[in-house]
Design an enzyme around this catalytic site. Structure first.
Site, mmCIF file in Angstrom:
data_model
loop_
_atom_site.group_PDB
_atom_site.id
_atom_site.type_symbol
_atom_site.label_atom_id
_atom_site.label_comp_id
_atom_site.label_asym_id
_atom_site.label_seq_id
_atom_site.Cartn_x
_atom_site.Cartn_y
_atom_site.Cartn_z
ATOM 1 N N ASP A 97 -0.924 1.880 -1.367
ATOM 2 C CA ASP A 97 -2.399 2.086 -1.462
ATOM 3 C C ASP A 97 -3.307 1.555 -0.421
ATOM 4 O OD1 ASP A 97 -4.921 2.728 -2.728
ATOM 5 O OD2 ASP A 97 -4.517 1.113 -4.403
ATOM 6 N N ASP A 101 -8.253 8.287 2.693
ATOM 7 C CA ASP A 101 -7.470 7.639 1.865
ATOM 8 C C ASP A 101 -6.253 8.278 1.375
ATOM 9 O OD1 ASP A 101 -7.050 5.578 -0.398
ATOM 10 O OD2 ASP A 101 -7.629 7.104 -1.740
#
Length: 536
Positions: free
Chosen positions: A184, A411
């Site tokens: 992440d 992201d």
């Protein structure tokens, strides 16, 4: 068209998402949909992860060499990891895949926006603890010759909450045991579910047991590193004595959180020798991580999370003494054979730096303590190009406010790309004006515009798409990165959606496929180069 009900359900959730955002206080803030629900409530049913390939029993690596935090090597090798997308090995209908990915994305955006606007981008230490970042181990013996050590692991599956699309296989403890962790870029803390597990989610394989590891070490309340984490709030387990184990609490924006003991452990990683292709194993000692005894959220199937954010606790930050201040990844396209893996590289990649089409744009640096840019990778968009034409989007659409609203992040954990209104509407209208010769599909939910391309032979003729950044850098994308083809329906749809005005814009991993993306925190820049990732 398959699973229309599922896709319409996602469309309804998208409506709720927009409504919640517009209704938020402060003009542009996003309220959490589960704001009044209990901490275990969730909108989506979690996806079951595929069983990972690897033993969860004790493992021994005769060629392993320990890496310790005791200095900087003169030459920093790089680490290359093999990554797999969450759908690798699965036969998923494309329409269903779009629906599920969109649902996960919207949930993730809620999480990210909630953390930002509530100023709880947590686990940020006081200013005097932030720089320099705590470092992970330096190798006992530096690598010799032309061999550049390369870290290899596997990324398997995403979670319905949207905390990550890719998984990394790691071996933790002594003797080492195999676990799959969510990768992440939107968070910092590394953590794993630990025994005793008082409140834990379902995972594949047994939980990590610190009592069975000879290398597990608690961080005490007297240790300066204890200041790097946030204590439970309200402080159910505060530091009462200096020799007490340091407690931590990490919040992900809604009902998702982890609480436990802050500790040190040995992570064993799989290195590949590029000269002969044979695997070798290295131990990274004294990695700071959370041993989670209370863990909530839709991380089902995963064992925990590996953070790659900009903060000092992330795995990438802790490896800076080993491999420098940069990491990169190259994501293969979704149509690749399941045996083809994406790559994650810690350290500078010489081939990438010599790439003739490598381009850089500046990463935005925070000016205040606990700014969201301390975790997320923000870039400054200036304009959007559709068919070579700059869209007439108000400049303020791209501004990151001091309160944390707006702005654009790159992201790895979000699938599609999302642009704040009115940018998304203007981009969509630009494509509607410029796409010629393909009938519009009116009834396809969620994504639009969509076109019927049945009978088309060869490449589709669709307008180009590019992003112009504030420093003049331009990121041009191949058509397969911003249009999604749904077969056997013979439909292509624009792989973008909108977020509310003053909301967060996100360049997602679908748009990043077949680009080598480099995060260079020392020079505060993002690099991108078109690359056939399957050939790396």
């Amino acid at each position: 068209m398959a699973s229309k009900a599922l896709i319409f359900a996602v469309g309804y959730f998208f409506y709720l998402f927009a409504y919640a955002a517009v209704s938020a206080n402060g003009g542009g803030g996003i309220q959490t949909l589960a704001e009044e629900a209990n901490s275990t409530a969730s909108i989506f049913t979690p996806m079951e992860m595929p069983t990972f390939n690897g033993a969860v029993s004790d493992c021994t690596f005769p060629n392993s060499e320990p890496i310790k935090f005791d200095g900087n090597p003169k030459v920093k090798p790089n680490l290359v990891l093999n990554l797999k997308h969450r759908s690798a090995g699965k036969q998923i209908n494309p329409s269903d895949s779009v629906a599920v990915s969109t649902a996960k994305d919207l949930s993730r955006i809620h999480t990210l926006q909630s953390r930002i606007l509530n100023k709880k981008v947590n686990n940020k230490p006081p200013a005097d603890h932030r720089n320099p970042a705590p470092t992970a181990a330096a190798p006992e013996n530096s690598t010799s010759g032309d061999f550049s050590g390369q870290l290899m692991a596997t990324l398997e599956s995403g979670v319905s909450l949207g905390s990550g699309e890719y998984f990394m296989d790691v071996f933790i403890g002594t003797p080492p045991k195999h676990f799959s962790l969510i990768l992440d870029t939107g968070s910092d803390l590394n953590w794993i579910q630990c025994l005793p597990c008082h409140d834990c989610f379902e995972q594949n394989g047994p939980h990590y047991n610190p009592e069975k590891s000879n290398s597990y070490k608690n961080i005490t309340c007297s240790d300066p590193r204890c200041h790097l984490v946030s204590p439970p709030s309200p402080p159910a387990f505060p530091c009462k004595t200096l020799d007490q184990t340091c407690p931590y609490y990490y919040w992900y924006g809604d009902s998702s959180n982890t609480t436990g003991d802050f500790a040190l452990e040995t992570f064993t990683v799989n290195l590949t020798n590029p000269s002969n292709g044979k695997p070798e194993f290295k131990k990274v000692e004294n990695v700071m991580f959370g041993c989670g005894h209370w863990n909530r959220g839709l991380f089902h199937g995963a064992s925990g999370l590996l953070g790659l954010g900009r903060g000092p606790l992330s795995f990438s930050s802790q490896l800076q003494s080993l491999y420098g201040h940069s990491f990169s990844y190259c994501l293969v396209d979704r149509n690749s054979n399941s045996s083809v893996t994406s790559k994650l590289i810690f350290g500078e990649d010489e081939k990438l730096l010599k790439h003739p089409f490598l381009n850089f744009t500046t990463l935005i640096v925070g000016k205040e303590e606990n700014a969201p840019v301390d975790t997320f990778y923000y870039v400054q968009i200036k304009s959007i190009l559709v068919g070579g034409e700059a869209m007439n989007i108000p400049e303020e659409t791209w501004v990151l406010s001091p309160e944390g609203s707006g702005g654009t992040i790159v992201d790895s954990g979000t699938t599609l790309s999302y642009f704040a209104e009115p940018a998304y509407k203007i981009i969509k209208e630009g494509f509607l004006r410029k796409v010629k010769g393909y009938p519009i599909v009116e009834d396809f939910p969620v994504l639009e515009p969509c076109y019927n391309v049945s009978g088309v032979v060869g490449e589709l003729e669709l307008p180009s798409f590019g992003i112009v950044f504030g420093d003049g850098a331009v990121w041009n994308f191949p058509v397969e990165n911003y249009f999604i083809k749904l077969e056997p329906d013979d439909v292509v749809c624009l792989a973008m959606l909108g977020t509310p005005r003053s909301g967060l814009s996100i360049i997602g991993n679908y748009q990043q496929q077949n680009f080598h993306i480099m995060y260079d925190t020392k020079r505060s820049r993002l690099g991108f180069a078109p690359t056939k990732c399957a050939d790396m």
